[in-house]
Write a protein that holds these residues in place. Structure first.
Motif, mmCIF file in Angstrom:
data_model
loop_
_atom_site.group_PDB
_atom_site.id
_atom_site.type_symbol
_atom_site.label_atom_id
_atom_site.label_comp_id
_atom_site.label_asym_id
_atom_site.label_seq_id
_atom_site.Cartn_x
_atom_site.Cartn_y
_atom_site.Cartn_z
ATOM 1 N N ILE A 1 8.209 -83.274 20.424
ATOM 2 C CA ILE A 1 7.740 -83.106 21.798
ATOM 3 C C ILE A 1 8.219 -81.740 22.254
ATOM 4 O O ILE A 1 9.393 -81.405 22.112
ATOM 5 N N SER A 2 7.313 -80.934 22.794
ATOM 6 C CA SER A 2 7.677 -79.572 23.196
ATOM 7 C C SER A 2 7.295 -79.319 24.643
ATOM 8 O O SER A 2 6.939 -80.250 25.378
ATOM 9 N N LYS A 3 7.384 -78.075 25.068
ATOM 10 C CA LYS A 3 7.166 -77.665 26.453
ATOM 11 C C LYS A 3 5.935 -78.317 27.058
ATOM 12 O O LYS A 3 4.874 -78.348 26.450
ATOM 13 N N GLY A 4 6.101 -78.849 28.259
ATOM 14 C CA GLY A 4 4.995 -79.510 28.933
ATOM 15 C C GLY A 4 4.745 -80.920 28.464
ATOM 16 O O GLY A 4 3.750 -81.546 28.852
ATOM 17 N N GLY A 5 5.644 -81.456 27.627
ATOM 18 C CA GLY A 5 5.474 -82.812 27.125
ATOM 19 C C GLY A 5 4.376 -82.935 26.091
ATOM 20 O O GLY A 5 3.727 -83.983 25.975
ATOM 21 N N VAL A 6 4.163 -81.873 25.321
ATOM 22 C CA VAL A 6 3.138 -81.897 24.269
ATOM 23 C C VAL A 6 3.690 -82.619 23.050
ATOM 24 O O VAL A 6 4.735 -82.247 22.504
ATOM 25 N N VAL A 7 2.999 -83.662 22.613
ATOM 26 C CA VAL A 7 3.418 -84.470 21.462
ATOM 27 C C VAL A 7 2.642 -84.028 20.227
ATOM 28 O O VAL A 7 1.420 -83.879 20.272
ATOM 29 N N PHE B 1 4.859 -89.850 30.268
ATOM 30 C CA PHE B 1 4.432 -88.488 30.603
ATOM 31 C C PHE B 1 3.172 -88.134 29.829
ATOM 32 O O PHE B 1 2.960 -88.610 28.712
ATOM 33 N N GLY B 2 2.327 -87.341 30.435
ATOM 34 C CA GLY B 2 1.146 -86.807 29.754
ATOM 35 C C GLY B 2 0.127 -87.836 29.332
ATOM 36 O O GLY B 2 -0.772 -87.529 28.544
ATOM 37 N N GLY B 3 0.240 -89.074 29.822
ATOM 38 C CA GLY B 3 -0.667 -90.123 29.382
ATOM 39 C C GLY B 3 -0.445 -90.552 27.943
ATOM 40 O O GLY B 3 -1.295 -91.215 27.343
ATOM 41 N N HIS B 4 0.718 -90.193 27.370
ATOM 42 C CA HIS B 4 0.997 -90.471 25.962
ATOM 43 C C HIS B 4 1.523 -91.893 25.762
ATOM 44 O O HIS B 4 2.348 -92.379 26.538
ATOM 45 N N GLN B 5 1.058 -92.505 24.690
ATOM 46 C CA GLN B 5 1.562 -93.793 24.238
ATOM 47 C C GLN B 5 1.874 -93.694 22.750
ATOM 48 O O GLN B 5 1.266 -92.908 22.023
ATOM 49 N N CYS B 6 2.840 -94.503 22.322
ATOM 50 C CA CYS B 6 3.114 -94.618 20.893
ATOM 51 C C CYS B 6 3.471 -96.067 20.612
ATOM 52 O O CYS B 6 3.503 -96.891 21.521
ATOM 53 N N ASN B 7 3.738 -96.364 19.364
ATOM 54 C CA ASN B 7 4.202 -97.696 19.017
ATOM 55 C C ASN B 7 5.714 -97.686 18.892
ATOM 56 O O ASN B 7 6.330 -96.648 18.649
#
Length: 215
Positions: A188-194, A15-21
């Motif tokens: 992670i909050s509303k709208g998939g904000v990391v 979601f949201g173009g987010h990546q993590c390790n």
């Protein structure tokens, strides 16, 4: 956007173009069902597409409701839900309440067993998420709950594992939400904000100050 959280493999959160390790432990905060699903539906779908082992512990919804919402969001991927050995849908009693009791230390042992079992056939990434309101319904001691969350910050790093613990801010009080933030490095909050969590406290310190019996 890539959040470099370790030197492990980079994964797509979906979601949201987010990546993590890998080796990441998130606190997912939401107030409505829609906000919850903005966080997890695409996250779980991406895991199934990537052939990760996906574990979703439901509490506020039924399996049928999850299937319905997933299918509405990704109608072309409904087949991912059918007889898929990589998808495990469970409830709090199955995961947290062995023999009707909860133990933070036993949870670490059981999760490690789950991890070892998943790696026997093939090396695979693990994605988990759980609706944490089960702890309210069980009237679980909050210190036990947060000790478990803090201990996960020893358990998850170094493994091919990403976990999102879901906290409904309309049901948990403010003090508990603050403790949840203290025991998760990212939120992670509303709208998939990391967000990198400024309130996070390393488990060495958090456990020593709040639950030394679990150190």
């Amino acid at each position: 956007m890539h959040y470099k959280t370790s030197d492990q493999e980079r994964i797509n959160l979906g979601f949201g173009g987010h990546q993590c390790n890998n080796g990441m432990h998130f606190c997912g905060l939401y107030e409505t069902e829609q906000e919850r699903d903005e966080i997890i539906i695409a996250y779980l779908r991406q895991g199934l597409v990537d052939r990760d082992k996906v574990l979703y512990t439901l509490n506020e919804r039924t399996v049928e409701d999850f299937h319905e919402k997933f299918s509405e969001e990704f109608p072309e991927d409904q087949s991912l839900l059918r007889d898929n050995p990589d998808l495990v849908l469970g409830n709090a009693d199955d995961l947290y309440y062995e023999n009707g009791t909860f133990s933070p230390l036993r949870m670490n042992t059981n999760l490690d067993k789950f991890y070892v079992e998943t790696q026997k056939e093939r090396k695979t990434n693990i994605r988990t998420t759980a609706e944490m309101v089960w702890a309210l319904e069980k009237q679980l001691d909050k210190t036990q709950l947060m000790a478990y969350e803090s201990l996960l910050n020893y358990f998850i790093p170094g493994k091919p594992w990403v976990s999102i613990c879901l906290y409904n801010i309309s049901r948990f009080d403010g003090k508990t939400i603050m403790q949840a933030l203290q025991t998760h490095p990212y939120s992670i909050s509303k709208g998939g904000v990391v967000t990198e969590n400024p309130y996070y406290v390393h488990p060495d310190k958090w456990l020593a100050e709040n639950a030394p019996e679990y150190k």
